[in-house]
Design a protein around this motif. Structure first.
Motif, short mmCIF file in Angstrom:
data_model
loop_
_atom_site.label_atom_id
_atom_site.label_comp_id
_atom_site.label_asym_id
_atom_site.label_seq_id
_atom_site.Cartn_x
_atom_site.Cartn_y
_atom_site.Cartn_z
N GLN A 62 43.38 65.88 30.35
CA GLN A 62 43.30 64.45 31.13
C GLN A 62 44.52 63.64 30.63
O GLN A 62 45.13 63.54 29.62
CB GLN A 62 41.98 63.66 31.03
CG GLN A 62 41.54 63.36 29.81
CD GLN A 62 40.26 62.68 29.85
OE1 GLN A 62 40.00 61.88 28.90
NE2 GLN A 62 39.49 63.07 30.76
N MET A 63 44.96 62.79 31.81
CA MET A 63 46.08 61.95 31.66
C MET A 63 45.35 60.59 31.47
O MET A 63 44.59 60.13 32.20
CB MET A 63 47.06 61.89 32.64
CG MET A 63 48.27 60.84 32.68
SD MET A 63 49.26 60.99 33.89
CE MET A 63 48.37 60.33 35.06
N VAL A 64 45.74 59.67 30.44
CA VAL A 64 44.92 58.47 30.32
C VAL A 64 46.03 57.36 30.07
O VAL A 64 46.85 57.46 29.60
CB VAL A 64 44.17 58.49 29.10
CG1 VAL A 64 43.51 57.05 28.70
CG2 VAL A 64 43.14 59.39 28.82
N PRO A 138 54.16 66.25 24.23
CA PRO A 138 53.23 66.53 23.45
C PRO A 138 51.92 65.67 23.76
O PRO A 138 51.82 64.60 24.24
CB PRO A 138 53.74 66.11 22.19
CG PRO A 138 55.27 66.05 22.35
CD PRO A 138 55.26 65.68 23.76
N LEU A 139 51.00 66.33 23.03
CA LEU A 139 49.59 65.28 23.08
C LEU A 139 49.60 64.27 22.36
O LEU A 139 50.38 64.08 21.50
CB LEU A 139 48.65 66.15 22.41
CG LEU A 139 47.90 67.11 23.28
CD1 LEU A 139 47.00 68.04 22.42
CD2 LEU A 139 47.09 66.60 24.51
N GLY A 140 49.19 63.12 23.09
CA GLY A 140 49.08 61.56 22.36
C GLY A 140 50.32 61.02 22.41
O GLY A 140 50.50 59.88 21.87
N VAL A 141 51.62 61.45 22.73
CA VAL A 141 52.85 60.60 22.88
C VAL A 141 52.69 59.84 24.06
O VAL A 141 52.58 60.40 25.20
CB VAL A 141 54.06 61.94 22.68
CG1 VAL A 141 55.35 61.17 22.75
CG2 VAL A 141 53.82 62.68 21.50
N PRO A 142 53.39 58.45 23.78
CA PRO A 142 53.10 57.76 24.99
C PRO A 142 54.39 57.91 26.02
O PRO A 142 55.51 58.15 25.71
CB PRO A 142 53.17 56.22 24.55
CG PRO A 142 53.84 56.61 23.02
CD PRO A 142 53.56 57.85 22.59
N VAL A 149 51.63 52.46 30.25
CA VAL A 149 51.85 53.28 29.24
C VAL A 149 50.68 54.33 29.53
O VAL A 149 49.66 54.31 29.54
CB VAL A 149 51.59 52.73 27.73
CG1 VAL A 149 51.70 53.66 26.79
CG2 VAL A 149 52.50 51.57 27.67
N ILE A 150 51.10 55.72 29.46
CA ILE A 150 50.26 57.02 29.58
C ILE A 150 50.39 57.87 28.45
O ILE A 150 51.58 57.92 27.97
CB ILE A 150 50.82 57.56 31.16
CG1 ILE A 150 50.94 56.80 31.97
CG2 ILE A 150 49.95 58.87 31.38
CD1 ILE A 150 51.73 57.16 33.12
N GLU A 151 49.27 58.57 28.28
CA GLU A 151 49.13 59.55 27.23
C GLU A 151 48.58 60.82 27.80
O GLU A 151 47.60 60.62 28.87
CB GLU A 151 48.42 59.08 26.12
CG GLU A 151 49.23 58.08 25.17
CD GLU A 151 48.37 57.77 23.87
OE1 GLU A 151 47.42 58.06 23.50
OE2 GLU A 151 48.99 56.66 23.30
N LEU A 152 48.82 61.89 27.49
CA LEU A 152 48.00 63.12 27.71
C LEU A 152 47.02 63.34 26.43
O LEU A 152 47.41 63.24 25.32
CB LEU A 152 48.98 64.58 27.69
CG LEU A 152 49.99 64.09 28.99
CD1 LEU A 152 50.80 65.59 28.93
CD2 LEU A 152 49.26 64.06 30.31
N ARG A 153 45.71 63.76 26.72
CA ARG A 153 44.53 63.95 25.84
C ARG A 153 43.82 64.96 26.23
O ARG A 153 43.82 65.74 27.31
CB ARG A 153 43.98 62.58 25.74
CG ARG A 153 44.66 61.51 25.30
CD ARG A 153 43.58 60.31 24.95
NE ARG A 153 44.25 59.20 24.48
CZ ARG A 153 43.92 57.92 24.40
NH1 ARG A 153 42.78 57.76 24.96
NH2 ARG A 153 44.72 56.91 23.79
N LYS A 154 43.26 65.75 25.09
CA LYS A 154 42.33 66.62 25.34
C LYS A 154 41.02 66.22 26.02
O LYS A 154 40.41 65.24 25.92
CB LYS A 154 41.79 67.17 23.86
CG LYS A 154 43.09 67.90 23.23
CD LYS A 154 42.40 68.58 21.94
CE LYS A 154 43.56 69.14 21.30
NZ LYS A 154 43.05 70.06 20.00
#
Length: 154
Positions: A62-64, A138-142, A149-154
């Motif tokens: 997901q994108m948060v 990469p995961l968790g990189v803003p 500000v958006i991050e990709l997470r598991k």
């Protein structure tokens, strides 16, 4: 020069002047409200939905949105690209003066997600570097777009 020729030159000048005024108003309207899209025609039979493949271990799910006015918003990642911007047809619609109508795009490629700036005015940033070409996220990189500000997470 005859009066008829002078009158025709004046009318032509007036027509060109109005053309530029109408074009300028159209550009301002598009910038403020985005482009209009035609409604999709009704379909007789719905196509069967594609079954989304499960993300593999270590891949983002997901994108948060972690910062900005839409903080807390989440979007599940599928195989479809995600568009970000002020346009009403964007996947993530930002109400941010620093975002363009079509600002950036996230899309899957070869098992990873790629961020691409779509020619925005203020730029898209991955961590602290400006995105000038499509770059893997990469995961968790803003990812920063204006105040968001958006991050990709598991």
């Amino acid at each position: 020069m005859s009066e008829l020729t002078l009158l025709l030159i004046r009318l032509a000048f007036l027509a060109v002047l109005w053309f530029f005024v109408i074009a300028a108003v159209g550009v301002i309207r598009t910038d403020l409200f985005g482009t209009r899209t035609a409604a999709a025609p009704a379909r007789k039979a719905a196509k069967p939905a594609k079954i989304a493949a499960k993300p593999k271990k270590g891949e983002p799910r997901q994108m948060v949105v972690t910062g900005g006015p839409l903080q807390g918003t989440t979007i599940d990642l599928t195989e479809t690209p995600i568009t970000i911007g002020r346009a009403n047809d964007a996947t993530l619609v930002l109400s941010d003066d620093y975002a363009s109508s079509r600002h950036a795009r996230l899309f899957p490629q070869d098992g990873q997600w790629i961020v691409e700036d779509l020619g925005s005015t203020n730029g898209t940033y991955l961590d602290r570097s400006k995105v000038t070409r499509p770059m893997p996220v990469p995961l968790g990189v803003p990812i920063r777009i204006g105040k968001t500000v958006i991050e990709l997470r598991k």
